[in-house]
Design a protein around this motif. Structure first.
Motif, PDB file in Angstrom:
ATOM      1  N   CYS A  85       0.800  -1.422  -0.274  1.00  9.81           N
ATOM      2  CA  CYS A  85      -0.107   0.022  -0.024  1.00  9.81           C
ATOM      3  C   CYS A  85       0.892   1.396   0.016  1.00  9.81           C
ATOM      4  CB  CYS A  85      -0.955  -0.094   1.354  1.00  9.81           C
ATOM      5  SG  CYS A  85      -2.264  -1.201   1.119  1.00  9.81           S
ATOM      6  N   ALA A  86       2.034   1.350   0.917  1.00 15.74           N
ATOM      7  CA  ALA A  86       2.838   2.570   0.893  1.00 15.74           C
ATOM      8  C   ALA A  86       3.486   2.593  -0.535  1.00 15.74           C
ATOM      9  CB  ALA A  86       3.945   2.187   1.788  1.00 15.74           C
ATOM     10  N   LEU A  87       3.885   1.381  -1.406  1.00 16.62           N
ATOM     11  CA  LEU A  87       4.219   1.657  -2.569  1.00 16.62           C
ATOM     12  C   LEU A  87       3.184   2.245  -3.627  1.00 16.62           C
ATOM     13  CD1 LEU A  87       6.760   1.439  -4.815  1.00 16.62           C
ATOM     14  CD2 LEU A  87       6.009  -1.128  -4.981  1.00 16.62           C
ATOM     15  N   LEU A  88       2.289   1.590  -3.691  1.00 16.85           N
ATOM     16  CA  LEU A  88       1.173   2.108  -4.529  1.00 16.85           C
ATOM     17  C   LEU A  88       0.707   3.456  -4.420  1.00 16.85           C
ATOM     18  CD1 LEU A  88      -1.317  -0.944  -4.375  1.00 16.85           C
ATOM     19  CD2 LEU A  88       0.177  -0.356  -6.273  1.00 16.85           C
ATOM     20  N   ARG A  89       0.857   4.127  -3.334  1.00 13.83           N
ATOM     21  CA  ARG A  89       0.753   5.607  -3.127  1.00 13.83           C
ATOM     22  C   ARG A  89       1.829   6.277  -4.065  1.00 13.83           C
ATOM     23  NH1 ARG A  89       0.960   6.941   3.332  1.00 13.83           N
ATOM     24  NH2 ARG A  89      -0.010   8.989   2.806  1.00 13.83           N
ATOM     25  N   HIS A  90       3.143   5.816  -4.187  1.00 11.39           N
ATOM     26  CA  HIS A  90       3.960   6.403  -4.981  1.00 11.39           C
ATOM     27  C   HIS A  90       4.074   5.906  -6.417  1.00 11.39           C
ATOM     28  CE1 HIS A  90       6.480   8.112  -1.462  1.00 11.39           C
ATOM     29  NE2 HIS A  90       6.226   6.946  -0.981  1.00 11.39           N
ATOM     30  N   TRP A 100      -0.360 -10.247 -10.003  1.00 11.16           N
ATOM     31  CA  TRP A 100      -1.318 -10.622  -8.937  1.00 11.16           C
ATOM     32  C   TRP A 100      -2.012 -11.659  -9.072  1.00 11.16           C
ATOM     33  CZ3 TRP A 100      -1.218  -7.067 -13.389  1.00 11.16           C
ATOM     34  CH2 TRP A 100      -1.812  -7.493 -14.414  1.00 11.16           C
ATOM     35  N   GLY A 101      -1.384 -12.779  -9.502  1.00  9.44           N
ATOM     36  CA  GLY A 101      -2.029 -13.967  -9.724  1.00  9.44           C
ATOM     37  C   GLY A 101      -1.654 -14.931  -8.504  1.00  9.44           C
ATOM     38  N   PRO A 102      -2.367 -15.977  -8.173  1.00  8.06           N
ATOM     39  CA  PRO A 102      -2.007 -16.858  -6.910  1.00  8.06           C
ATOM     40  C   PRO A 102      -0.797 -17.515  -6.983  1.00  8.06           C
ATOM     41  CG  PRO A 102      -4.042 -17.581  -8.214  1.00  8.06           C
ATOM     42  CD  PRO A 102      -3.664 -16.353  -8.754  1.00  8.06           C
ATOM     43  N   SER A 103      -0.146 -18.105  -6.197  1.00  9.38           N
ATOM     44  CA  SER A 103       1.323 -18.701  -6.244  1.00  9.38           C
ATOM     45  C   SER A 103       0.964 -20.193  -6.461  1.00  9.38           C
ATOM     46  CB  SER A 103       2.098 -18.501  -5.177  1.00  9.38           C
ATOM     47  OG  SER A 103       3.203 -19.466  -5.155  1.00  9.38           O
ATOM     48  N   GLU A 104       1.590 -20.844  -7.446  1.00  4.92           N
ATOM     49  CA  GLU A 104       1.695 -22.217  -7.526  1.00  4.92           C
ATOM     50  C   GLU A 104       2.544 -23.116  -6.842  1.00  4.92           C
ATOM     51  OE1 GLU A 104       2.668 -22.568 -11.694  1.00  4.92           O
ATOM     52  OE2 GLU A 104       1.014 -21.371 -12.490  1.00  4.92           O
ATOM     53  N   ILE A 235      -8.229  -0.100  -3.912  1.00  7.54           N
ATOM     54  CA  ILE A 235      -7.970  -0.807  -2.746  1.00  7.54           C
ATOM     55  C   ILE A 235      -9.053  -2.193  -3.117  1.00  7.54           C
ATOM     56  CG2 ILE A 235      -9.942  -0.935  -0.746  1.00  7.54           C
ATOM     57  CD1 ILE A 235      -9.475   1.970  -0.285  1.00  7.54           C
ATOM     58  N   ARG A 236      -9.787  -2.164  -4.272  1.00 12.82           N
ATOM     59  CA  ARG A 236     -10.503  -3.404  -4.690  1.00 12.82           C
ATOM     60  C   ARG A 236      -9.585  -4.508  -5.208  1.00 12.82           C
ATOM     61  NH1 ARG A 236     -11.521  -4.854  -9.681  1.00 12.82           N
ATOM     62  NH2 ARG A 236     -11.205  -2.498 -10.560  1.00 12.82           N
ATOM     63  N   ARG A 237      -8.475  -3.830  -6.091  1.00 14.64           N
ATOM     64  CA  ARG A 237      -7.384  -4.886  -6.484  1.00 14.64           C
ATOM     65  C   ARG A 237      -6.648  -5.531  -5.336  1.00 14.64           C
ATOM     66  NH1 ARG A 237      -6.806  -0.204 -10.020  1.00 14.64           N
ATOM     67  NH2 ARG A 237      -7.668  -0.749 -12.064  1.00 14.64           N
ATOM     68  N   VAL A 238      -6.296  -4.481  -4.225  1.00 16.93           N
ATOM     69  CA  VAL A 238      -5.466  -5.308  -3.087  1.00 16.93           C
ATOM     70  C   VAL A 238      -6.510  -6.175  -2.166  1.00 16.93           C
ATOM     71  CG1 VAL A 238      -4.653  -4.633  -0.785  1.00 16.93           C
ATOM     72  CG2 VAL A 238      -4.102  -2.975  -2.689  1.00 16.93           C
ATOM     73  N   ASN A 239      -7.725  -5.867  -2.172  1.00 21.95           N
ATOM     74  CA  ASN A 239      -8.368  -6.858  -1.610  1.00 21.95           C
ATOM     75  C   ASN A 239      -8.607  -8.169  -2.278  1.00 21.95           C
ATOM     76  OD1 ASN A 239      -9.112  -5.641   1.072  1.00 21.95           O
ATOM     77  ND2 ASN A 239     -10.846  -4.302   0.070  1.00 21.95           N
ATOM     78  N   ALA A 240      -8.527  -8.174  -3.430  1.00 24.10           N
ATOM     79  CA  ALA A 240      -8.721  -9.357  -4.562  1.00 24.10           C
ATOM     80  C   ALA A 240      -7.638 -10.232  -4.302  1.00 24.10           C
ATOM     81  CB  ALA A 240      -9.076  -8.696  -5.954  1.00 24.10           C
ATOM     82  N   VAL A 241      -6.337  -9.486  -4.477  1.00 27.01           N
ATOM     83  CA  VAL A 241      -5.000 -10.434  -4.121  1.00 27.01           C
ATOM     84  C   VAL A 241      -4.792 -10.942  -2.967  1.00 27.01           C
ATOM     85  CG1 VAL A 241      -2.678 -10.231  -4.576  1.00 27.01           C
ATOM     86  CG2 VAL A 241      -4.162  -8.921  -6.194  1.00 27.01           C
ATOM     87  N   LEU A 242      -5.569 -10.160  -1.792  1.00 29.95           N
ATOM     88  CA  LEU A 242      -5.358 -10.681  -0.311  1.00 29.95           C
ATOM     89  C   LEU A 242      -6.341 -11.921  -0.455  1.00 29.95           C
ATOM     90  CD1 LEU A 242      -6.116  -7.691   2.238  1.00 29.95           C
ATOM     91  CD2 LEU A 242      -3.995  -9.217   1.830  1.00 29.95           C
ATOM     92  N   LEU A 243      -7.361 -11.932  -1.155  1.00 28.80           N
ATOM     93  CA  LEU A 243      -8.293 -13.193  -0.838  1.00 28.80           C
ATOM     94  C   LEU A 243      -7.666 -14.328  -1.585  1.00 28.80           C
ATOM     95  CD1 LEU A 243     -11.235 -14.243  -0.262  1.00 28.80           C
ATOM     96  CD2 LEU A 243     -11.782 -13.641  -2.563  1.00 28.80           C
ATOM     97  N   THR A 244      -6.932 -14.021  -2.935  1.00 28.11           N
ATOM     98  CA  THR A 244      -6.500 -15.398  -3.530  1.00 28.11           C
ATOM     99  C   THR A 244      -4.894 -15.568  -3.161  1.00 28.11           C
ATOM    100  OG1 THR A 244      -5.782 -13.720  -5.323  1.00 28.11           O
ATOM    101  CG2 THR A 244      -7.993 -14.807  -5.834  1.00 28.11           C
TER     102      THR A 244
END
Length: 312
Positions: A85-90, A100-104, A235-244
């Motif tokens: 989140c700190a990086l995305l501000r910059h 942003w994909g899940p890890s295999e 924020i929507r993208r961050v939450n999506a990657v948190l979920l997956t």
């Protein structure tokens, strides 16, 4: 199902939330006996395994706690969320660097990194977190300080470094050094391996209470506010990657059991976000075989079930 959290500020639901937090704590304490405190970082091996804290923060201002919620703990991989989140501000386009994909594979996989030409699968596996830290150093000079400052701004509470844990990680963490060298070989780092690792270890060794963590993540749940560090699309993208990807190989299991975007750390912390409602953080040091807090996950699962928190 009525979702507890909305309207808590009026005083009628806050006692109900507190009761659910107490019940979740009881459930989590029972489950924690099945885990073991991590020995991966020697300085964390002596942490009291009986510690257990829960904090719940809602978008309308309620904060309820249970157990050892005022005890600071080592955030470890929980900081990956806040460094992102700190990086995305910059650098809003930083997703191009980390995916942003899940890890295999596991969160510390070198083989997966090689398979993708040195581009990390997401910002929460260690390779992705190192790239995020590297780019945060480029933009803000001190990544650990930037992460700690962001969390303090969001929570209003102290977020401090622990030099002893940082030194312990630096002396024992050979895998992240190997990952950093692979990233460098593929031209993915802007700074030297030693500099990136120094910032990364200091970042992971930040300490905070469960209340501070829950409050820090509250902006990810607040769809109505424009006062947070990120815009609503991000924020929507961050939450999506948190979920997956936030719980690595256990992400599917957590989605099934809990139904919330979540992040964990080997310090024993687990954070989950209910968009539109609030955030919950649980702390319990004993971990399962995947490196997640046994009691923390059990407590959040129980709270989510009782409160009706789920994105599904």
């Amino acid at each position: 199902m009525d979702v507890l959290g909305i309207g808590a500020i009026d005083g009628h639901r806050e006692p109900a939330l507190r009761e659910l937090a107490d019940r979740a704590l009881e459930k989590g304490r029972s489950a924690a006996a099945r885990g073991r405190v991590s020995q991966q970082i020697p300085a964390l091996g002596s942490v009291d395994p009986s510690l257990f804290g829960i904090a719940v923060a809602t978008v309308d201002g309620a904060v309820v706690t249970a157990g050892d919620s005022t005890v600071p703990f080592s955030l470890q991989s929980l900081t990956k969320l806040f460094s992102l989140c700190a990086l995305l501000r910059h650098e809003p386009t930083a997703w191009e660097q980390v995916g942003w994909g899940p890890s295999e594979a596991g969160f510390g996989s070198v083989a997966e990194l090689e398979q993708h030409q040195g581009r990390p699968r997401n910002p929460f596996v260690n390779a992705g977190a190192l790239v995020v830290t590297d780019r945060l150093v480029h933009h803000a000079s001190d990544a650990a300080e930037s992460v700690g400052r962001l969390m303090q701004e969001l929570s209003g509470e102290e977020v401090a470094g622990d030099p002893r844990v940082a030194a312990s990680e630096a002396a024992s963490d050979h895998r992240n050094r190997a990952i950093a060298h692979v990233l460098t070989e593929h031209g993915r780092l802007l700074n030297s391996v030693d500099d990136v690792l120094d910032h990364y270890f200091r970042q992971c060794s930040l300490t905070a209470t469960t209340t501070a963590v829950a409050r820090s993540a509250l902006f990810l749940a607040d769809r109505s506010s424009h006062r947070g560090p990120l815009d609503t699309a991000t924020i929507r993208r961050v939450n999506a990657v948190l979920l997956t990807a936030g719980m690595y190989g256990a992400a599917g299991d957590i989605a099934y059991r809990v139904g919330l975007p979540a992040k964990s750390g080997i310090g024993g912390g687990v954070l989950a976000v209910m968009p539109g409602v609030g955030a919950i953080c649980a702390y319990s040091p004993p971990l399962d075989v995947t490196g997640n807090s046994v009691g923390g996950i059990a407590a959040i699962e129980e709270f989510a079930r009782l409160a009706g928190w789920s994105v599904f």
